[in-house]
Design an enzyme around this catalytic site. Sequence first.
Site, short mmCIF file in Angstrom:
data_model
loop_
_atom_site.label_atom_id
_atom_site.label_comp_id
_atom_site.label_asym_id
_atom_site.label_seq_id
_atom_site.Cartn_x
_atom_site.Cartn_y
_atom_site.Cartn_z
N LYS A 40 9.24 24.33 -4.06
CA LYS A 40 10.27 23.64 -5.56
C LYS A 40 9.80 22.36 -6.64
CE LYS A 40 13.40 21.19 -1.80
NZ LYS A 40 13.88 21.85 -0.75
N ARG A 132 26.69 19.69 3.68
CA ARG A 132 26.31 20.24 1.82
C ARG A 132 26.39 21.43 1.33
NH1 ARG A 132 19.80 18.50 0.08
NH2 ARG A 132 19.97 20.77 1.69
N TYR A 259 5.51 -8.12 -20.95
CA TYR A 259 7.10 -8.07 -21.19
C TYR A 259 8.21 -9.56 -19.94
CZ TYR A 259 6.76 -3.64 -24.02
OH TYR A 259 6.81 -3.36 -25.20
N MET A 306 6.04 0.50 -20.32
CA MET A 306 5.88 2.23 -20.13
C MET A 306 4.77 3.20 -20.16
SD MET A 306 7.23 4.82 -23.19
CE MET A 306 9.15 4.06 -23.41
C1 LIG Z 1 13.55 21.71 0.19
C2 LIG Z 1 13.57 21.85 0.90
C3 LIG Z 1 13.01 21.74 2.67
C4 LIG Z 1 11.38 22.06 2.66
O1 LIG Z 1 11.65 20.81 3.37
P1 LIG Z 1 10.62 19.64 3.57
O2 LIG Z 1 11.35 18.43 4.69
O3 LIG Z 1 9.65 19.43 2.25
O4 LIG Z 1 9.90 20.36 4.53
C5 LIG Z 1 13.14 23.06 3.11
N1 LIG Z 1 14.92 24.01 3.34
C6 LIG Z 1 15.35 24.20 2.70
C7 LIG Z 1 17.09 23.98 2.74
C8 LIG Z 1 14.97 23.14 1.48
O5 LIG Z 1 16.16 22.73 0.34
#
Ligand SMILES: *Cc1c(COP(=O)(O)O)cnc(C)c1O
Length: 363
Positions: A40, A132, A259, A306
């Site tokens: 992701k 969650r 700045y 920036m």
């Molecule tokens: C992002 C995520 C992972 C991976 O987590 P890491 O700590 O980066 O290994 C696993 N399961 C879910 C549901 C996630 O959202």
Amino acid sequence: MKASLRRPTYIEVSLENIKENIQAVMQALPAETAVFSVLKANAYGHGVERIAPFLEPEVDGFCVSNLDEALELRSLGIEKEILVLGSIPLEFISEAIAHDIAVAVTTQEWIDSLRDAVGLKVHLKIDSGMGRVGVRGLSAVEEALLALETKGVIVEGLFTHFATADQTDVAQFQEQMQEFQSILSALPVLPKWLHASNSAASIWHKEAAFTMVRLGDVQFGLNPSGRVLESPLSLKAALSLSSALVQVKTLSTNQSIGYGATYVTQSEEIIGTVPIGYADGLTRNMQGFSVLVDGHLCPIVGRVSMDQITIRLPKVYPLGTQVVLIGQDQGKGISVQDWADYRETINYEIVCLLSDRIPRFYK
Ligand SMILES: *Cc1c(COP(=O)(O)O)cnc(C)c1O
């Protein structure tokens, strides 16, 4: 936005190190455990385009956070299983079906509103204590499974997520583990994929591997606990970040820099300018942090702009001299974790915020 290729600032990613990190984790787990690579957020900022095809032969599948990321993997030619970890808006389920993408089911309301979902593949998310997403408790799981079956949905997996697998206190981890196990043991049939472990649980709680693990952070050689728990595996950092000096000037004493004029030279000082700034993910609160030039740690003086930072050099260097922001230089090193410590955050956030303006190269 396209990456800026005509500037000396770039990220280098070692594909081999990513592969070796995954192998190191999996070698310590039971041989039958499958592995899904979590890519992701552009593979945690490392660049999904090259990493996903490279890893496909090494893993059993991929996880991403939303449907667009999953479709990107398919457009890159990925044929293995893909799981979207978050629930998707109902209007897009036909695309998930068309591209053979499994999605997480997290609420009963979503199931109740499902139409035309025959053939959709899902993994049901169980909230075992993270609070969650996911359904809570055995009867909610049973209700969800029954409703999914009625709608012709294929349940390929049941999963949960740990809130504290990266901490020294294991009490909550154990409660979540017990809750997940007790639900699984009460069900008459179980799907192929049962999974709970992220990187941290895969490293420090091998008993939670079930039939597959979801590896994110650790793939990139990062310790998911930061500095809380020592990794028993020797991990290899996958990412380095470099740039070069584009200006070097000698300033006399009492000259202000940047700045807000927040830094004033104490004596004659040699100041170098490096073309990277907060738009690249080197955030303004990194003023005072150091970078490496010729093996010397050089502090960032004055505000982070920036697109530029100014650093104090030990001597005059020619323009074009390499500046290492993350990585090794003549026996010294600056890690992603060092950035995280300075910014009082976690290594995940550091790599995710390295912006698309920085080109990624692969070796
Ligand atoms: C992002 C995520 C992972 C991976 O987590 P890491 O700590 O980066 O290994 C696993 N399961 C879910 C549901 C996630 O959202």
